[in-house]
Scaffold this active site. Structure first.
Site, PDB file in Angstrom:
ATOM      1  N   GLU A 123      -7.892   6.862   9.790  1.00 32.62           N
ATOM      2  CA  GLU A 123      -8.416   7.400  10.681  1.00 32.62           C
ATOM      3  C   GLU A 123      -7.793   8.759  10.941  1.00 32.62           C
ATOM      4  O   GLU A 123      -8.084   9.895  11.166  1.00 32.62           O
ATOM      5  CB  GLU A 123      -8.369   6.718  12.232  1.00 32.62           C
ATOM      6  CG  GLU A 123      -9.651   5.628  12.479  1.00 32.62           C
ATOM      7  CD  GLU A 123      -8.999   4.436  11.849  1.00 32.62           C
ATOM      8  OE1 GLU A 123      -9.566   3.329  11.947  1.00 32.62           O
ATOM      9  OE2 GLU A 123      -8.111   4.202  11.055  1.00 32.62           O
ATOM     10  N   LYS A 147     -11.908   3.896   1.359  1.00 31.38           N
ATOM     11  CA  LYS A 147     -10.687   3.183   0.892  1.00 31.38           C
ATOM     12  C   LYS A 147     -11.281   2.004  -0.124  1.00 31.38           C
ATOM     13  O   LYS A 147     -11.471   0.745   0.346  1.00 31.38           O
ATOM     14  CB  LYS A 147     -10.182   2.975   1.809  1.00 31.38           C
ATOM     15  CG  LYS A 147      -8.442   2.170   1.567  1.00 31.38           C
ATOM     16  CD  LYS A 147      -7.687   2.087   2.589  1.00 31.38           C
ATOM     17  CE  LYS A 147      -6.430   1.410   2.502  1.00 31.38           C
ATOM     18  NZ  LYS A 147      -5.671   1.103   3.499  1.00 31.38           N
ATOM     19  N   GLU A 190       0.791  -1.021   0.127  1.00 32.46           N
ATOM     20  CA  GLU A 190       0.013   0.102   0.028  1.00 32.46           C
ATOM     21  C   GLU A 190       0.953   1.362  -0.080  1.00 32.46           C
ATOM     22  O   GLU A 190       0.603   2.255  -0.731  1.00 32.46           O
ATOM     23  CB  GLU A 190      -1.006  -0.107   1.111  1.00 32.46           C
ATOM     24  CG  GLU A 190      -2.123  -1.031   1.287  1.00 32.46           C
ATOM     25  CD  GLU A 190      -2.564  -1.026   2.408  1.00 32.46           C
ATOM     26  OE1 GLU A 190      -4.090  -0.535   2.354  1.00 32.46           O
ATOM     27  OE2 GLU A 190      -2.298  -1.283   3.600  1.00 32.46           O
ATOM     28  N   TYR A 238     -15.153  26.689  -1.185  1.00 34.72           N
ATOM     29  CA  TYR A 238     -14.846  25.164  -1.232  1.00 34.72           C
ATOM     30  C   TYR A 238     -14.025  24.520  -2.290  1.00 34.72           C
ATOM     31  O   TYR A 238     -13.304  23.680  -2.316  1.00 34.72           O
ATOM     32  CB  TYR A 238     -16.220  24.384  -1.314  1.00 34.72           C
ATOM     33  CG  TYR A 238     -17.114  25.035  -2.557  1.00 34.72           C
ATOM     34  CD1 TYR A 238     -16.870  24.753  -3.875  1.00 34.72           C
ATOM     35  CD2 TYR A 238     -18.195  25.807  -2.186  1.00 34.72           C
ATOM     36  CE1 TYR A 238     -17.651  25.053  -4.754  1.00 34.72           C
ATOM     37  CE2 TYR A 238     -19.194  26.330  -3.246  1.00 34.72           C
ATOM     38  CZ  TYR A 238     -18.824  25.685  -4.682  1.00 34.72           C
ATOM     39  OH  TYR A 238     -19.683  26.323  -5.555  1.00 34.72           O
TER      40      TYR A 238
END
Length: 141
Positions: A93, A118, A41, A73
């Site tokens: 997290e 993910k 990863e 934004y």
């Protein structure tokens, strides 16, 4: 009967339990990053998708029609994309908290809800998505 100023409901009254009734959402921000616990990863990277929901009072911006009275934004999305795509970490997290901190610093934002998807997580099963959603509020909100 036409409402009078004395009988009409104020248009700036919050309707959300947090006291901020307006929500601005940007969904599906695509980022390519190298987050994850596994070596492949970190080495190969993968796509992450980020959804933002921001709680803010937009009444002033609606009155003034001035970008300085709301959240830009476009700039926020650019900052979120940079934050997600740099400085690899193990956990989504950590990524979600990083993004929430950026959102809370973006103008008049009282709270933010951030979802990090993910979709290519290394799971040995058929699945459609892995997603973490966190909600954070400003200390002074």
């Amino acid at each position: 009967m036409t409402p009078t100023p004395e009988t009409s409901v104020p248009v700036t009254a919050p309707v959300h339990a947090s006291g901020v009734g307006d929500e601005l959402a940007v969904r599906g921000i695509e980022c390519f990053a190298h987050h994850g616990v596994l070596a492949h990863e970190r080495r190969d990277g993968q796509v992450f998708l980020v959804d933002l929901v921001l709680g803010l009072d937009t009444a002033r911006a609606a009155r003034t029609d001035d970008l300085r009275d709301t959240v830009d934004y476009g700039s926020l999305v650019a900052a979120v994309k940079t934050a997600v795509e740099t400085d690899p970490v193990d956990l989504i997290e950590t990524v979600a908290q990083r993004v929430a901190d950026l959102c809370l610093a973006a103008g008049p934002v009282a709270w933010s809800r951030v979802t990090v998807h993910k979709p290519d997580a290394p799971i040995d099963a058929t699945f459609s998505d892995v997603a973490l959603t966190i909600t954070r509020k400003r200390a002074d909100a």
